[in-house]
Write an enzyme that holds these catalytic residues in place. Structure first.
Site, short mmCIF file in Angstrom:
data_model
loop_
_atom_site.label_atom_id
_atom_site.label_comp_id
_atom_site.label_asym_id
_atom_site.label_seq_id
_atom_site.Cartn_x
_atom_site.Cartn_y
_atom_site.Cartn_z
N ASP A 1 20.91 -0.80 11.21
CA ASP A 1 20.75 -1.91 10.25
C ASP A 1 22.04 -2.71 10.12
OD1 ASP A 1 18.21 -2.20 9.15
OD2 ASP A 1 18.47 -0.52 7.76
N GLN B 1 15.43 2.97 4.27
CA GLN B 1 14.71 1.78 3.78
C GLN B 1 15.12 1.46 2.35
OE1 GLN B 1 12.58 -0.22 5.58
NE2 GLN B 1 12.54 -1.51 3.75
N LYS C 1 8.16 -1.74 11.50
CA LYS C 1 9.24 -1.20 12.35
C LYS C 1 8.70 -0.10 13.26
CE LYS C 1 12.55 -2.31 8.78
NZ LYS C 1 13.38 -1.87 7.67
#
Ligand code: NAD
Length: 264
Positions: free
Chosen positions: A112, A89, A45
């Site tokens: 997300d 995460q 990422k």
């Protein structure tokens, strides 16, 4: 167009767009674990962000952190106007409830798409829909079968296909072999996200069907999808080099969108 070429093109477009912006779009990633898979995902990422000109900030926290202290860190970023998107995460250590944490990220910064009020859809199904649209796939009145019912892939995927006017069916671990085969034989679009190597193999498919393979299965250091490669269908996405790339691309798209919404 192959997924690799499509993603390269879209990234190049974004890089040009970002190079003309006065304020640098910024993504923060909070990482609380240190397992190899998470390290690899975070690294990917940050690399994508750097390639496009997005500033990536990694905040690595001790694995023993309490839920309360993690929420404090999240709130610091929620309140920081110079940061436009935030990823926590997953997975998180045992002492922390992941579902609570997903609700703590400001929905405007939730690139997300995990918060129920997030401005964004989860990246994997959104990336798949964007790619299929770019390939001019017809959705209206097509029979779509989604195998797997997770909150981040299967369920939102089925909702999005239904909104595109597909006749959508979700299959899962309790679906019988007889029903699985019956639905697959009639499916125009199949999305599989279950995490079982080559689960789609000898079943009967329409030869103009599309198979989108979300699965990632690691065996002896190699990656395999949920579908055996080269099935007799019109389009099948590869693993690796398929849906994973679309997911990463969508995260960057969401970050840019969050940026535009926040700097207004
Ligand atoms: P999950 O792992 O949370 O759940 C698995 C799902 O599969 C469940 O809904 C279950 O009902 C279903 N299932 C299990 N066995 C089945 C069977 N025999 N028949 C039918 N359904 C069955 O799901 P997830 O988080 O969506 O992950 C699924 C796979 O997709 C994993 O391999 C994961 O690594 C991969 N994944 C890839 C990406 C990507 O960007 N490529 C993103 C997310 C997940």
């Amino acid at each position: 167009m192959s997924i690799k070429d499509y993603v390269a093109l879209k990234k190049e477009e974004m890089r040009k767009e970002v190079s003309e912006l006065k304020i640098v779009p910024t993504l923060a990633i909070i990482q609380v674990n240190d397992d190899p898979a998470s390290n690899a995902y975070v690294k990917g990422k940050l690399k994508d962000a750097e390639n496009i000109g997005i500033k990536g900030i990694l905040i690595k926290l001790d694995e023993s952190i309490s839920e309360e202290d993690l929420i404090k860190e999240i709130n610091k970023i929620n309140n920081d106007d110079s940061i436009h998107g935030l990823i926590v995460q997953m997975p998180l250590p045992k002492q922390i409830n992941e579902e609570h944490i997903k609700l703590m990220v400001d929905p405007k910064k939730d690139v997300d798409g995990f918060h129920p009020l997030s401005s964004f859809n989860p990246c994997t199904p959104q990336g798949i829909v964007d790619y299929l649209k770019a390939e001019n796939v017809d959705f209206a009145d097509k029979n779509a079968v989604v195998i797997g019912r997770s909150n981040i892939v299967g369920k939102p995927m089925a909702k999005m296909l239904t909104n595109l006017n597909c006749n959508t069916t979700i299959l899962h671990s309790k679906t019988s072999k007889k029903n699985l085969e019956m639905f697959l034989a009639n499916a125009d679009i199949i999305v599989i996200a279950i995490g079982k190597k080559w689960f789609l193999d000898k079943q009967t498919f329409k030869n103009d069907a599309i198979i989108v393979d979300v699965g990632i299965n690691r065996e002896d250091g190699k990656l395999y999808g949920d579908a055996r490669p080269d099935l007799n269908v019109k389009l099948q996405t590869p693993v690796p080099g398929g849906v994973g790339l679309l997911t990463r691309l969508t995260l960057m798209k969401n970050l840019l969108q969050a940026y535009y919404q926040e700097i207004k």
